[in-house]
Write an enzyme that holds these catalytic residues in place. Structure first.
Site, short mmCIF file in Angstrom:
data_model
loop_
_atom_site.label_atom_id
_atom_site.label_comp_id
_atom_site.label_asym_id
_atom_site.label_seq_id
_atom_site.Cartn_x
_atom_site.Cartn_y
_atom_site.Cartn_z
N GLU A 61 55.05 79.38 79.16
CA GLU A 61 54.15 78.37 79.74
C GLU A 61 54.86 77.01 79.71
OE1 GLU A 61 50.99 78.32 80.91
OE2 GLU A 61 50.15 80.28 80.36
N HIS A 68 54.30 83.40 87.95
CA HIS A 68 53.00 84.06 87.85
C HIS A 68 52.45 84.40 89.23
CE1 HIS A 68 49.02 84.19 85.33
NE2 HIS A 68 49.43 85.37 85.71
N ASP A 87 50.75 79.36 90.12
CA ASP A 87 51.80 78.79 89.26
C ASP A 87 53.07 79.65 89.22
OD1 ASP A 87 49.97 80.57 87.81
OD2 ASP A 87 51.05 80.04 85.99
N HIS A 128 55.00 80.21 83.89
CA HIS A 128 53.64 79.75 84.19
C HIS A 128 53.58 78.23 84.03
CE1 HIS A 128 51.94 83.84 83.10
NE2 HIS A 128 53.05 83.86 82.40
N TYR A 129 52.59 77.60 84.65
CA TYR A 129 52.22 76.26 84.19
C TYR A 129 50.87 76.38 83.48
CZ TYR A 129 49.46 75.54 88.62
OH TYR A 129 48.58 75.63 89.67
N THR A 130 50.58 75.42 82.60
CA THR A 130 49.34 75.50 81.82
C THR A 130 48.10 75.26 82.67
OG1 THR A 130 49.67 73.19 81.18
CG2 THR A 130 50.38 74.89 79.61
#
Length: 243
Positions: A92, A134, A144, A27-29
């Site tokens: 993340e 994700h 993401d 994921h990215y935040t």
């Protein structure tokens, strides 16, 4: 491998078996500031968490032990698996995301990600084909880790899959129209790869959504939601690699 321990309260208290863990999800935040993203993942009211977070400087924070389900995947699906929290480890990576001037991931982040992921693959005997983004498992909700995430580079380190077609050759097939029958074949290829089906969204709209998700991962130079010959060729190559 050096880890910073900063545990989140957001996890299911019931332990899971080691054999339940089949996937790793990146994921990215998706937040402007790293500090705020960390605070959110640690806040009980947010109802979100991850097992690990990789900071801009490459430092790794462990937030939930792998034996517990972190709340990172949400409503999700891949092949026969539903609600992937129970079968996955969520990582993340700090990045503002598409909403806040999406940028390249830093070399330090990717170096740490490779180190961490290889460790997890070995520890839980996770198949490299089961390393997902994700947006792969929730294409109708998530973007993401996005088209700047270095999937091709990671695959050279045996993390995730990538096609083995000549980039120069397939680029010539880009934006070339194909018949509706071949477009449908491409969509069926995506379902074979593992992308989820949906009965809640109009069929044609959903086909565009999963085409976007596929392109963010496997055709990152042009993400337009249009099915062309290059997309079809990449999907066919991936099917061969997955069999």
């Amino acid at each position: 491998m050096k880890l910073i321990l900063n545990y989140s309260p957001n996890f299911d208290p019931k332990k899971r078996k080691k054999s339940d863990i089949k996937f790793i999800v990146f994921h990215y935040t998706g937040m402007k500031f790293e500090k705020k993203a960390i605070e959110k993942l640690l806040n009980h009211n947010s109802k979100v968490s991850c097992h690990y977070l990789i900071k801009n400087n490459g430092e790794i924070i462990k937030m939930v032990p792998e034996t517990y389900q972190a709340w990172h995947a949400g409503i999700s699906s891949w092949k026969k698996f539903k609600f992937l929290n129970k079968n996955s480890i969520g990582i993340e990576i700090t990045n503002p995301g598409h909403e806040f001037k999406y940028k390249k991931f830093s070399k330090k982040q990717i170096y740490s990600l490779i180190k961490l992921t290889k460790n997890l693959i070995k520890k839980f005997k996770i198949n490299s084909k089961s390393i997902l983004g994700h947006s792969d498992i929730a294409p109708d909700r998530k973007l993401d880790p996005g088209e700047k995430f270095p999937w091709a580079f990671l695959s050279k380190n045996k993390i995730g899959i990538w096609h083995d077609l000549s980039q120069t050759k397939i680029k010539k097939e880009r934006e070339l129209n194909i018949s509706n029958l071949l477009k449908l074949k491409f969509i069926n290829n995506l379902f074979k790869i593992g992308y989820p089906k949906s009965s809640k969204i109009n069929k044609n709209k959903y086909y565009k959504i999963i085409t976007f998700a596929f392109q963010r991962r496997f055709r990152q130079e042009l993400v337009n939601g249009k099915i062309d010959k290059e997309c079809l060729l990449i999907s066919e190559n991936l099917i061969k690699k997955l069999n």
